[in-house]
Design a protein around this motif. Structure first.
Motif, PDB file in Angstrom:
ATOM      1  N   ALA A 716      28.346 -26.120 -65.132  1.00  0.00           N
ATOM      2  CA  ALA A 716      27.793 -25.670 -64.833  1.00  0.00           C
ATOM      3  C   ALA A 716      26.580 -26.355 -63.684  1.00  0.00           C
ATOM      4  O   ALA A 716      25.929 -25.962 -62.936  1.00  0.00           O
ATOM      5  CB  ALA A 716      26.718 -24.242 -65.541  1.00  0.00           C
ATOM      6  N   ASN A 717      26.716 -27.203 -63.989  1.00  0.00           N
ATOM      7  CA  ASN A 717      25.241 -28.581 -63.547  1.00  0.00           C
ATOM      8  C   ASN A 717      25.582 -29.548 -63.488  1.00  0.00           C
ATOM      9  O   ASN A 717      24.915 -30.416 -62.798  1.00  0.00           O
ATOM     10  CB  ASN A 717      24.747 -28.280 -64.925  1.00  0.00           C
ATOM     11  N   HIS A 759      24.746 -17.778 -62.204  1.00  0.00           N
ATOM     12  CA  HIS A 759      24.260 -18.401 -60.686  1.00  0.00           C
ATOM     13  C   HIS A 759      25.137 -19.040 -59.932  1.00  0.00           C
ATOM     14  O   HIS A 759      24.120 -19.347 -58.397  1.00  0.00           O
ATOM     15  CB  HIS A 759      23.398 -19.999 -61.169  1.00  0.00           C
ATOM     16  N   TYR A 763      23.896 -18.345 -55.437  1.00  0.00           N
ATOM     17  CA  TYR A 763      23.328 -19.432 -54.930  1.00  0.00           C
ATOM     18  C   TYR A 763      24.249 -18.205 -53.513  1.00  0.00           C
ATOM     19  O   TYR A 763      24.038 -18.817 -52.536  1.00  0.00           O
ATOM     20  CB  TYR A 763      24.478 -20.742 -54.820  1.00  0.00           C
ATOM     21  N   ASN A 772      19.151 -19.027 -40.594  1.00  0.00           N
ATOM     22  CA  ASN A 772      20.128 -20.171 -39.804  1.00  0.00           C
ATOM     23  C   ASN A 772      21.193 -20.316 -40.275  1.00  0.00           C
ATOM     24  O   ASN A 772      22.241 -20.650 -40.304  1.00  0.00           O
ATOM     25  CB  ASN A 772      19.462 -21.435 -39.398  1.00  0.00           C
ATOM     26  N   ASP A 781      29.244 -30.718 -45.489  1.00  0.00           N
ATOM     27  CA  ASP A 781      28.386 -30.684 -47.216  1.00  0.00           C
ATOM     28  C   ASP A 781      28.240 -28.994 -47.540  1.00  0.00           C
ATOM     29  O   ASP A 781      28.615 -28.563 -48.622  1.00  0.00           O
ATOM     30  CB  ASP A 781      27.274 -31.191 -47.303  1.00  0.00           C
TER      31      ASP A 781
ATOM     32  N   PHE B  22      20.123 -22.061 -64.397  1.00  0.00           N
ATOM     33  CA  PHE B  22      20.308 -23.534 -64.245  1.00  0.00           C
ATOM     34  C   PHE B  22      20.348 -24.112 -63.174  1.00  0.00           C
ATOM     35  O   PHE B  22      20.659 -25.161 -62.978  1.00  0.00           O
ATOM     36  CB  PHE B  22      20.689 -24.363 -65.528  1.00  0.00           C
ATOM     37  N   PHE B  23      21.261 -23.369 -62.510  1.00  0.00           N
ATOM     38  CA  PHE B  23      22.485 -23.995 -62.043  1.00  0.00           C
ATOM     39  C   PHE B  23      22.358 -23.921 -60.451  1.00  0.00           C
ATOM     40  O   PHE B  23      21.684 -23.041 -59.823  1.00  0.00           O
ATOM     41  CB  PHE B  23      23.832 -22.750 -61.501  1.00  0.00           C
ATOM     42  N   PHE B  24      21.963 -24.895 -59.938  1.00  0.00           N
ATOM     43  CA  PHE B  24      21.783 -25.153 -58.805  1.00  0.00           C
ATOM     44  C   PHE B  24      20.452 -24.787 -58.278  1.00  0.00           C
ATOM     45  O   PHE B  24      19.657 -25.038 -56.883  1.00  0.00           O
ATOM     46  CB  PHE B  24      22.082 -24.702 -57.916  1.00  0.00           C
ATOM     47  N   ILE B  29      19.872 -32.343 -59.372  1.00  0.00           N
ATOM     48  CA  ILE B  29      21.108 -32.653 -59.810  1.00  0.00           C
ATOM     49  C   ILE B  29      22.179 -32.221 -58.470  1.00  0.00           C
ATOM     50  O   ILE B  29      23.320 -32.835 -58.622  1.00  0.00           O
ATOM     51  CB  ILE B  29      21.475 -31.863 -60.674  1.00  0.00           C
ATOM     52  N   PRO B  31      22.123 -32.302 -55.173  1.00  0.00           N
ATOM     53  CA  PRO B  31      21.419 -32.694 -53.732  1.00  0.00           C
ATOM     54  C   PRO B  31      22.268 -31.728 -52.345  1.00  0.00           C
ATOM     55  O   PRO B  31      21.252 -30.744 -51.301  1.00  0.00           O
ATOM     56  CB  PRO B  31      21.048 -33.757 -53.242  1.00  0.00           C
ATOM     57  N   GLN B  32      23.331 -31.380 -52.171  1.00  0.00           N
ATOM     58  CA  GLN B  32      23.676 -31.407 -51.133  1.00  0.00           C
ATOM     59  C   GLN B  32      23.718 -30.109 -51.181  1.00  0.00           C
ATOM     60  O   GLN B  32      23.962 -29.087 -49.609  1.00  0.00           O
ATOM     61  CB  GLN B  32      25.467 -31.432 -51.396  1.00  0.00           C
ATOM     62  N   ILE B  33      23.285 -28.900 -52.018  1.00  0.00           N
ATOM     63  CA  ILE B  33      23.259 -27.140 -51.316  1.00  0.00           C
ATOM     64  C   ILE B  33      22.248 -26.931 -51.478  1.00  0.00           C
ATOM     65  O   ILE B  33      21.546 -25.652 -50.948  1.00  0.00           O
ATOM     66  CB  ILE B  33      24.170 -26.778 -53.076  1.00  0.00           C
ATOM     67  N   VAL B  35      20.359 -27.689 -49.573  1.00  0.00           N
ATOM     68  CA  VAL B  35      19.598 -28.193 -47.921  1.00  0.00           C
ATOM     69  C   VAL B  35      17.977 -27.121 -47.633  1.00  0.00           C
ATOM     70  O   VAL B  35      18.396 -25.834 -47.425  1.00  0.00           O
ATOM     71  CB  VAL B  35      20.389 -28.041 -47.234  1.00  0.00           C
ATOM     72  N   VAL B  37      16.623 -26.878 -43.777  1.00  0.00           N
ATOM     73  CA  VAL B  37      17.182 -27.267 -42.660  1.00  0.00           C
ATOM     74  C   VAL B  37      16.026 -27.028 -41.777  1.00  0.00           C
ATOM     75  O   VAL B  37      14.811 -26.053 -41.637  1.00  0.00           O
ATOM     76  CB  VAL B  37      18.223 -26.122 -41.865  1.00  0.00           C
ATOM     77  N   THR B  46      20.984 -29.542 -35.917  1.00  0.00           N
ATOM     78  CA  THR B  46      19.985 -29.595 -37.320  1.00  0.00           C
ATOM     79  C   THR B  46      20.161 -30.613 -38.270  1.00  0.00           C
ATOM     80  O   THR B  46      20.575 -31.548 -37.187  1.00  0.00           O
ATOM     81  CB  THR B  46      20.749 -28.634 -38.199  1.00  0.00           C
ATOM     82  N   SER B  48      18.812 -31.978 -41.718  1.00  0.00           N
ATOM     83  CA  SER B  48      18.384 -31.675 -43.489  1.00  0.00           C
ATOM     84  C   SER B  48      17.466 -32.177 -43.821  1.00  0.00           C
ATOM     85  O   SER B  48      16.712 -32.686 -43.378  1.00  0.00           O
ATOM     86  CB  SER B  48      19.531 -32.028 -44.078  1.00  0.00           C
ATOM     87  N   HIS B  52      19.554 -36.264 -46.903  1.00  0.00           N
ATOM     88  CA  HIS B  52      20.033 -37.135 -45.695  1.00  0.00           C
ATOM     89  C   HIS B  52      19.702 -37.221 -44.806  1.00  0.00           C
ATOM     90  O   HIS B  52      19.356 -37.234 -43.826  1.00  0.00           O
ATOM     91  CB  HIS B  52      21.290 -34.903 -44.853  1.00  0.00           C
ATOM     92  N   TYR B  66      28.536 -36.287 -42.179  1.00  0.00           N
ATOM     93  CA  TYR B  66      27.990 -36.397 -43.752  1.00  0.00           C
ATOM     94  C   TYR B  66      29.192 -36.997 -44.748  1.00  0.00           C
ATOM     95  O   TYR B  66      30.035 -37.212 -44.494  1.00  0.00           O
ATOM     96  CB  TYR B  66      28.208 -34.684 -43.678  1.00  0.00           C
ATOM     97  N   GLN B  68      31.040 -37.437 -47.469  1.00  0.00           N
ATOM     98  CA  GLN B  68      32.082 -37.069 -48.572  1.00  0.00           C
ATOM     99  C   GLN B  68      32.420 -37.977 -49.115  1.00  0.00           C
ATOM    100  O   GLN B  68      33.276 -38.524 -48.918  1.00  0.00           O
ATOM    101  CB  GLN B  68      32.271 -35.771 -47.897  1.00  0.00           C
ATOM    102  N   GLN B  69      32.649 -37.555 -50.853  1.00  0.00           N
ATOM    103  CA  GLN B  69      34.167 -38.442 -52.040  1.00  0.00           C
ATOM    104  C   GLN B  69      35.392 -38.211 -50.997  1.00  0.00           C
ATOM    105  O   GLN B  69      35.801 -37.196 -51.011  1.00  0.00           O
ATOM    106  CB  GLN B  69      33.118 -38.240 -53.268  1.00  0.00           C
TER     107      GLN B  69
END
Lengths: 1145, 205
Positions: A716-717, A759, A763, A772, A781, B22-24, B29, B31-33, B35, B37, B46, B48, B52, B66, B68-69
């Motif tokens: 989850a985290n 969550h 999200y 936007n 991403d 606790f999620f996102f 923890i 970062p990518q999500i 965002v 803008v 745009t 971020s 970024h 961007y 990305q692995q």
């Protein structure tokens, strides 16, 4: 271009010499110009003209006898055959006989001609003509031909003639064997009759002739010290004998019925047990010739004599006669069946021993043989010896042939010893020998429990296994630095390796009391070596050795479950039943030491030094395989089990829990600490964890473990887990949700799922609130995280179980709107679109049967919106790309999407079949059938015939279609004409598809359609109404009703086309209602068919068969179950009766 | 390890009381999500938030690519190879030496030129992924000199886009337009280039 017909008249006045000569010259010229590549088209036309002209026999004979150009003679022979087969019906009996004996005499007279291919051609023409007239000629006529041949073969006219005679028989036998026969435009029945007749009356005689011919020259061959012409004849005789032994003897009586449907192809090819070896089962009539007459003794002594001559001029190990002799000997090894009387086992035993004594010299002493091969000797003899051993192993049981086994195992062992160098021949020999061992050992292991292998065999197996391990390890360390693994062949080599390892395992288990302690020792050594040298030296070799060792041990101690829970292997269970203390049980010691080793990977320093990704893969693989057999085995409570100590030790109340904890820790490490190692992650997610949660009693312990909570938390985290391959995230989500089955009650299970996933849904919802959205959504991403989330949601959805249904249901409803918005936003991002669709498919699949009425309505509404949205984005869209591979990709994407949509519709359908909702009895619910039809209409325009070439899409489409037609035919009847003909058009397409399942689905759909119409119209209703009655199209032409159209095409298919016999019963089910609906048309078609038959016999046979089809066994004109069964029977016998002469070859 | 402190949260959740989300939740923890803008609508690009900062400032904040692995880039995704935006048509992984680390072998097709490009990257390293944008416009006109006239969402016209040079693609557009169909073109842009990528017929005029 001159015509030949008026020149070559066979029946009329003899043509004059000048004409014949000019024809000959024309043909010669054509043949030479083809060879010189000058105007080949015209030359071919000239030759074709000869073959197509009326009765060109005179001219052809003239060319054969007089032309100096070999090719011209060859073409003349071909022309005789073409013309004679074509005109056979008009030729007088005398002409026929003359043609055959001309060809026969020609081959005999010119037996010493240097152009062998012309002779072969002429003799095959003779064979073909003889077969063409086989059923017309009287026995006396045939005898006169064969008398001539026999004279030749007996050798009184010299060796060349003898050779020509044998050659003729060879062509004859191959001509009569259906798979190698030439097409003659005759019913299959004819070929079948010829085959039977030859086998019954002549085959044995031919064999004797060949044998006698070979016998007659044997002495001379043995006596002379150089190559003599007799060798050629002897070789041909041996070849003929081999060919006859390869004949598909009619011991299988079932062959007759099935060969009607797809002639020429043997039906038993795919039987899995007879791997490479075809048993030779000619039946008791051959006993005298093959077994009791000392025939084999002669053959062996002939070959033995040949072996002595290999030093002489003209003989060598691979000279044709030696090769044929060896092949024949190997063939004799597979001799089995009723040829040996069942009350006289000794006879078979004696037969095999005799063969073995001859063969043993080829491979024994093995070390000397392999040394000789290394120094340049040809390996073919040794390989043939191995093949012979395999054949013998395939038909014997070690318990019966004690001494046989002993000698083979010795040989095998020694050979394996010399096997380590990487050369093709040794690999091949090894594979054959391993097969031999398997053939010997498999019956032992099947015979419940007690290993019946004699002690010598066991010690041989133990030694052999030690050698195998040694040489595998040596090979491993030698290849440790090889980096040239071609990824294209990787999969193939893995499965080959797997196969090899499982045969090693069989050998090891045959003597597990020795081999398991041996493995403990070897593993301990490897372990020690790797810990000693840590950090100081490069120990890649060591790693590779451990890698192979883990694979070998995994195979030895546990079986592949293949979807079921594997048990402790029998051999291991019984072997150690007397050991009662766990600490002394060898298997426990071995397993514990490996788990201890694996545990070291948790230590970061050790991990860095020792546990390379590849070694870790082996560790995870081993843990997965081991745990499914031993970890908390459900057997542990069974008291009487002989391996109680073993399973108890790793059971729930003993070491099971700590070991499980270790395993989870190791998996988490594998997922988090090896970034980007996809293979390792795949093994961990799909193999290890996935298998663990499938077992409920393990889940109970899992959810109590801290390590499992760590894993859930990390999921989850931890952003590291967001970097896993998305497919693995899906699998992980599924696994975590599945483990909820170990929780106490459904309330806590639901809460668990909510906590895990809530969550993520939030999200998504929040992402959509961003104003936007349209611009940020395209950022890589964001695409990545949306894909991850969707994959996870999909994983959760596919883990639906009654216990967690509520939470997953809420989850789905929460993201319904986001899904539609995302579909709009990502309409050009095919990867995301596919994920969205798949999530919906899986979610609907898991939930549909639990939904209450109002929920169903909401879901159906949602699905329709989804379909319409998808369709509006894609219909009429053309991708403009320069790259053909991108265009192809786009097509594939489309196929995958459509397939998902079809699956969605099928899932919706299942609501009508399985419904657990509380108000399922109320009738005001959504009409699923209409919804699904509506859906089908939306997506049908997107499915093109091109897309139906994708087999899976095709399959899904037709199974959905047949389901719909079977369950809701009335809805189809209400479709408008266009939609209806569209649906039925695809049905027609599917009926002629190659895939059996597709055809079967179409037949089921047809049956549903026709029986619906029949029953409705009998009840006075309209049924399919105007669809069935036929329509006037715009041009005013009457189009046939669809049922008549399908009756026609189904009959056409059944009578004249190739299909699998498995389809006959579903075809019968479809045909019966069609017949009943369209009786008038059926009568007409039947009469037409009868009229078309060339002669009275066939006409009456067909008429009778047609009569029998509809009236035998008291068939009635109703659609009851019993009636369908009768009709199936009738149709099968009808087809067996008529297809033989309606189909031609 | 940072996830240890979370253990308690989930441990609780399994047993009963609802946890705090606790999620996102924390930027640190994931970062990518998260965002935020900061958009500059004028140029349609745009930028971020602070996470970024990989593009140089000189580039006016345009996040053309961007990181990305490599291991997470899949078939059908995008990747920058040799400075060109590509669609990935093939990914395979292999190891550097038997006991080494995994590396990914990418085969990509340049989305603008259709050229095939290949790259090998260790799978735990980062690759550049292009920001590929697609916008639909209604086709108003095709001019003689090879340009198209497109109708934007806010009613303006966009006249700076060339027709494809490939004969077959060109005829597909021209024929459709000549037939009087209502055509929508999809324009793909990435790394400062743009091109017509798809064509859709939304019915007769």
């Amino acid at each position: 271009m001159q015509g030949f017909q008026e020149r070559g008249g066979g029946g009329g006045a003899p043509p004059d010499l000048a004409q014949l000569q000019s024809t000959m010259r024309a043909i010669e010229l054509a043949c030479t110009s083809i060879q010189m590549h000058m105007n080949p088209a015209e030359a071919e036309a000239t030759i074709l003209l000869l073959a197509q002209s009326h009765q060109p026999y005179q001219a052809c004979k003239f060319i054969l006898e007089n032309s100096q150009v070999a090719n011209a003679r060859f073409q003349a022979a071909a022309a005789i055959k073409d013309a004679a087969i074509r005109e056979w019906g008009f030729l007088s009996p005398d002409d026929k006989r003359n043609l055959i004996s001309f060809c026969l005499c020609f081959t005999m007279q010119h037996a010493n001609s240097p152009e062998g291919y012309v002779q072969v051609k002429v003799s095959s023409v003779a064979a073909q003509l003889l077969k063409r007239g086989w059923l017309d000629f009287t026995a006396v006529e045939k005898e006169s031909f064969f008398y001539q041949v026999n004279q030749a073969i007996s050798g009184i006219h010299g060796v060349d003639v003898q050779f020509a005679g044998i050659n003729f028989l060879e062509s004859l036998v191959s001509e009569f064997s259906p798979s190698t026969s030439t097409a003659m435009g005759l019913p299959r029945e004819f070929h079948e009759q010829c085959r039977k007749s030859l086998e019954r009356d002549h085959l044995k005689t031919f064999y004797c002739w060949a044998r006698d011919a070979a016998l007659s020259v044997t002495n001379r061959i043995i006596e002379s010290n150089s190559a003599i012409p007799e060798v050629k004849a002897c070789n041909a005789a041996l070849r003929l004998m081999l060919q006859i032994l390869n004949w598909d003897f009619l011991y299988k009586s079932s062959g007759a019925a099935s060969s009607v449907f797809s002639g020429g192809v043997r039906q038993d090819n795919d039987s899995p047990k007879r791997s490479e070896v075809n048993l030779v089962q000619p039946g008791p009539a051959w006993r005298e010739i093959l077994v009791t007459s000392g025939h084999i003794g002669w053959l062996l002594s002939l070959y033995a004599a040949l072996r002595h001559k290999f030093s002489c001029e003209g003989y060598w190990l691979d000279c044709p006669i030696a090769v044929s002799a060896r092949k024949l000997i190997v063939q004799f090894c597979s001799l089995a069946g009723t040829i040996f009387p069942s009350d006289n086992v000794q006879m078979h035993e004696h037969h095999l021993l005799q063969l073995l004594s001859g063969i043993i010299a080829w491979i024994d002493p093995p070390d000397a043989v392999s040394r000789a091969i290394e120094s340049g000797k040809s390996e073919s003899e040794m390989l043939d010896g191995c093949r012979a051993l395999l054949s013998i192993a395939n038909i014997t049981y070690p318990t019966v042939f004690d001494q046989l086994l002993k000698s083979t195992s010795e040989v095998v062992k020694n050979l394996m010893n010399n096997d380590s160098e990487e050369e093709t021949w040794s690999w091949e020999a090894r594979d054959i020998l391993l097969d031999t061992w398997i053939a010997l050992l498999v019956p032992v292991n099947r015979n419940s429990g007690n290993a019946l292998l004699p002690p010598e065999g066991r010690s041989a197996a133990a030694n052999l296994f030690a050698l195998i391990v040694e040489s595998e390890l040596r090979a491993a360390s030698a290849s440790a630095f090889n980096d040239d693994v071609d990824s294209n062949y990787l999969q193939a080599s893995i499965s080959a390796m797997d196969e090899r390892l499982s045969s090693y395992a069989l050998i090891a288990r045959a003597a597990s009391d020795v081999t398991i302690p041996f493995l403990i020792e070897v593993f301990a050594k490897g372990f020690a070596r790797i810990t000693q040298g840590r950090g100081l030296v490069d120990h890649t070799e060591c790693l590779e050795e451990l890698y192979s060792l883990l694979l070998i041990i995994g195979h030895v101690i546990a079986d592949e479950g293949e979807g079921e829970t594997p048990l402790v292997p029998n051999a291991i269970q019984t072997q150690f039943s007397d050991i009662l203390e766990a600490e002394k049980h060898p298997v426990i010691i071995l397993c514990s030491s490996i788990i201890k080793f694996a545990e070291q990977s948790l230590n970061p320093e050790m991990r860095e030094l020792v546990f390379s990704p590849r070694l870790m893969e082996a560790v995870i693989w081993f843990l997965a395989r081991w745990s499914s057999t031993y970890l908390m085995s459900p057997e542990e409570n069974a008291d009487l089990n002989s391996s109680k100590v073993l399973v108890e030790f790793f059971g729930q109340h003993n070491q099971g829990k700590p070991v499980l904890d270790i395993i989870i820790h190791i998996s988490l490490t594998a997922l988090v600490s090896y970034p980007g190692e996809k293979d390792l992650q795949a093994l961990t997610c799909n193999h290890l964890l996935h298998a663990l949660v499938l077992r409920k009693h393990i889940c109970v312990h899992l959810v109590q473990l801290d390590s499992w909570r760590d894993l859930a938390n990390a999921f989850a985290n931890d952003k590291n887990l967001l970097l896993l391959d998305t497919a693995h995230q899906r699998s992980l989500a599924q696994t975590l949700v599945r483990s909820a089955s170990g929780l106490r009650n459904s309330e806590s299970s639901n809460q668990y799922v909510r906590d895990l996933m809530g969550h993520m849904a939030t999200y998504l919802v929040e992402l959509l609130r961003k104003n936007n959205l349209k611009s940020i959504a395209q950022q890589p991403d964001i695409i990545l995280s949306v894909s991850c989330l969707l994959e996870r949601l999909r994983g959760v959805a596919s883990a639906s179980e009654p216990r967690t249904q509520k939470a997953i249901n809420e989850l789905g409803f929460a993201v319904m709107n986001p899904v539609l918005v995302l579909l709009k936003v990502y309409k050009d991002e095919s990867a995301v679109v596919y994920l969205l669709l798949k999530f919906v498919v899986d979610w609907v699949d898991g939930q549909i049967s639990y939904l209450e009425a109002h929920e169903t309505a909401a879901v159906v509404n949602f699905c329709m919106n989804l379909l319409q949205l998808y369709s509006s984005h894609n219909i009429g869209k053309i991708s403009l790309s320069l790259s053909s591979s991108l265009l192809n990709e786009a097509k594939t994407d489309k196929y995958k999407d459509l397939r998902a949509l079809l699956q969605l519709l099928s899932n919706l359908c299942s609501k009508d079949l399985v419904d657990f909702s509380s108000d399922s009895n109320e009738t005001q619910g959504t009409n699923i059938s209409q919804v699904v039809y509506f859906g089908l209409l939306i997506i049908t325009p997107l499915i093109t015939l091109d897309l139906l070439k994708y087999p899976k899409l095709c399959h899904d489409y037709f199974s959905l279609l047949s389901h719909l037609l079977e369950v809701y035919p009335e809805t189809v009847a209400q479709l408008n004409t266009d939609a209806f003909s569209n649906v039925l058009g695809t049905l027609d397409f599917g009926l002629h598809h190659q895939d059996i399942d597709v055809v079967d689905n179409c037949l089921r759909a047809l049956r549903a359609l026709a029986s619906y119409h029949y029953i409705e119209t009998r009840g006075g209703k309209t049924g399919l109404g105007s669809h069935a009655a036929g329509l006037k199209d715009q041009g005013g032409n009457l189009q046939e009703g669809i049922l008549s159209r399908f009756l026609r095409s189904l009959l056409q298919l059944l009578l004249f086309e190739d299909y699998s016999p498995d389809l006959v019963s579903s075809a019968a089910d479809a045909l019966l209602p069609l017949l009943l609906c369209e009786q008038g048309l059926y009568q007409r078609l039947g009469n037409e068919l009868i009229e078309r038959q060339p002669n009275e016999t066939l006409k009456s046979r067909l008429a009778n068969a047609l009569h029998g089809l509809t009236s035998a066994n008291q068939l009635m004109s109703t659609l009851e179950r019993k009636n369908y069964q009768i009709f199936r029977k009738n149709l099968t016998s009808f087809l067996i009766e008529v297809r033989g002469f309606l189909r031609t070859k | 390890m940072y996830y240890e402190k979370k253990t308690r949260t989930l441990a609780n959740t399994i047993c009963a009381p609802p946890p705090s989300p606790f999620f996102f939740e924390s930027n640190a923890i994931v970062p990518q999500i998260t965002v935020v803008v900061v958009s500059s609508i004028a140029n349609g690009q745009t930028m971020s938030d602070e996470e970024h900062h990989f593009e140089s400032k000189a580039d006016a904040g345009a996040s053309k690519t961007y990181p990305q692995q490599a291991g997470t880039i899949r078939k059908n995704g995008y990747i920058v190879i040799k400075g060109r935006p590509c669609k990935v048509v093939e990914v395979s992984t292999s190891k550097t030496g038997k006991h080494g680390h995994a590396k990914c072998h990418f085969v990509g097709i340049d989305i603008f030129t259709a050229k095939k490009l290949e790259d090998i990257v260790p799978s735990s390293h980062n690759c550049d992924v292009p920001h590929v944008n697609r916008t639909d416009y209604q086709l108003i006109d095709i001019s003689e000199d090879g340009f198209v006239s497109l109708l934007t969402d806010n009613g303006n016209t966009k006249d700076d886009l060339r027709l494809p040079t490939d004969e077959a693609l060109l005829t597909q557009i021209k024929d459709g337009f000549a037939d009087g169909k209502d055509l929508v073109v999809s324009v793909m842009s990435a790394m400062g280039e743009e091109q017509i990528s798809a064509l859709k017929d939304i019915g007769p005029k």
